[in-house]
Design a protein around this motif. Structure first.
Motif, PDB file in Angstrom:
ATOM      1  N   CYS A   3       0.831  -1.205   0.000  1.00 42.73           N
ATOM      2  CA  CYS A   3       0.000   0.000   0.000  1.00 42.73           C
ATOM      3  C   CYS A   3       0.869   1.261   0.000  1.00 42.73           C
ATOM      4  O   CYS A   3       2.030   1.250   0.395  1.00 42.73           O
ATOM      5  CB  CYS A   3      -0.891  -0.009   1.245  1.00 42.73           C
ATOM      6  SG  CYS A   3      -2.116   1.323   1.302  1.00 42.73           S
ATOM      7  N   GLY A  45      -3.976   0.590  -1.191  1.00 39.15           N
ATOM      8  CA  GLY A  45      -4.387  -0.755  -0.802  1.00 39.15           C
ATOM      9  C   GLY A  45      -3.376  -1.840  -1.141  1.00 39.15           C
ATOM     10  O   GLY A  45      -3.495  -2.967  -0.692  1.00 39.15           O
ATOM     11  N   HIS A  57      -1.782  -4.204   5.126  1.00 38.36           N
ATOM     12  CA  HIS A  57      -1.519  -3.733   6.492  1.00 38.36           C
ATOM     13  C   HIS A  57      -2.806  -3.470   7.264  1.00 38.36           C
ATOM     14  O   HIS A  57      -3.868  -3.255   6.662  1.00 38.36           O
ATOM     15  CB  HIS A  57      -0.651  -2.467   6.457  1.00 38.36           C
ATOM     16  CG  HIS A  57      -1.352  -1.281   5.858  1.00 38.36           C
ATOM     17  ND1 HIS A  57      -1.997  -0.331   6.627  1.00 38.36           N
ATOM     18  CD2 HIS A  57      -1.539  -0.896   4.579  1.00 38.36           C
ATOM     19  CE1 HIS A  57      -2.526   0.577   5.825  1.00 38.36           C
ATOM     20  NE2 HIS A  57      -2.268   0.263   4.585  1.00 38.36           N
ATOM     21  N   CYS A  69      -5.971  -0.101   7.132  1.00 39.08           N
ATOM     22  CA  CYS A  69      -5.798   0.425   5.770  1.00 39.08           C
ATOM     23  C   CYS A  69      -6.981   1.318   5.394  1.00 39.08           C
ATOM     24  O   CYS A  69      -8.128   1.013   5.709  1.00 39.08           O
ATOM     25  CB  CYS A  69      -5.674  -0.721   4.774  1.00 39.08           C
ATOM     26  SG  CYS A  69      -5.319  -0.171   3.078  1.00 39.08           S
ATOM     27  N   GLY A  70      -6.682   2.402   4.704  1.00 36.16           N
ATOM     28  CA  GLY A  70      -7.723   3.324   4.255  1.00 36.16           C
ATOM     29  C   GLY A  70      -8.677   2.708   3.247  1.00 36.16           C
ATOM     30  O   GLY A  70      -9.753   3.250   2.989  1.00 36.16           O
TER      31      GLY A  70
HETATM   32 ZN   LIG Z   1      -3.364   0.877   3.039  1.00 34.90          ZN
END
Ligand SMILES: [Zn+2]
Length: 163
Positions: free
Chosen positions: A35, A60, A88, A91-92
C-alpha cells in the motif's frame, strides 16, 4: 514553506552521506507489492538497503493491471524472481465504497473512470486474493515464491498469511 520545500532541503543533507550508485537489477531479485500508506517504512521494517528490491505501491497494495504490468517488467527485464505482497492493518481501503467514489469522479468531471478500486473488509482474505491474483497471472514468469503478509501499523510487525 511547503512540505516539498522541506524535502528538497532534506535531500541536500542526504547526498552528503549517499553511498553511491548501485546496479539496476535488484540485488535480492525480489519485488514487494504494498500500500501507499505513509506508515509503511519498507526499508527500515524489512532491513532493506538501496538497490535490494523493487517496490510497487498503490492505494491498498491491490493487484491492479498496472501492478501486474510493473511486475512483468520487473521479472522479465530486471531479473526479479520472488514476490512479497504486504497489506496492512488500519488500511484506508478497508470498507472503501468503490461505486460511490467512481460515481463522484464521474459527476465532478463528466468522465467515467476506466478503472475501479475495490475496497475490502477482511485484510487476511485480501492478502490471499492478492497472492492468488499474482500466482494465476501468466504474464509473470516466476510464481513459485509469491508470499503474503500483513504489516501491523501499531507494532511494526509483519505476519505471514498462509494461503
Ligand atoms: Zn493501506
Amino acid at each position: 514553506m511547503s512540505a516539498t520545500d522541506h524535502l528538497i532541503h532534506a535531500n541536500s543533507v542526504y547526498v552528503e552521506t549517499f553511498p553511491g550508485a548501485r546496479p539496476l537489477r535488484p540485488k535480492l531479485a525480489l519485488t514487494i507489492i504494498e500500500c501507499m500508506d505513509s506508515r509503511l517504512d519498507t526499508f527500515a521494517a524489512l532491513g532493506l538497503q538501496i538497490g535490494d528490491a523493487h517496490i510497487i505501491r498503490n492505494a491498498g497494495g491491490l493487484i491492479t493491471d498496472d501492478v501486474l504490468r510493473s511486475l512483468a517488467l520487473s521479472q522479465r527485464y530486471l531479473g526479479t524472481r520472488e514476490v512479497m505482497i504486504m497489506h496492512h492493518t488500519n488500511c484506508g481501503m478497508t470498507g472503501f465504497d468503490d461505486v460511490a467514489f467512481r460515481a463522484q469522479l464521474a459527476a465532478d468531471s463528466g468522465v467515467e473512470p476506466g478503472w475501479d478500486v475495490p475496497g475490502f473488509t477482511d485484510i487476511e482474505d485480501q492478502v490471499r486474493k492478492s497472492v492468488s491474483a499474482v500466482r494465476s497471472c501468466g504474464w509473470i514468469p516466476h510464481r513459485d515464491e509469491v508470499r503474503g503478509f500483513v504489516f501491523d501499523v501499531a507494532a511494526g510487525r509483519i505476519t505471514e498469511v498462509t494461503v
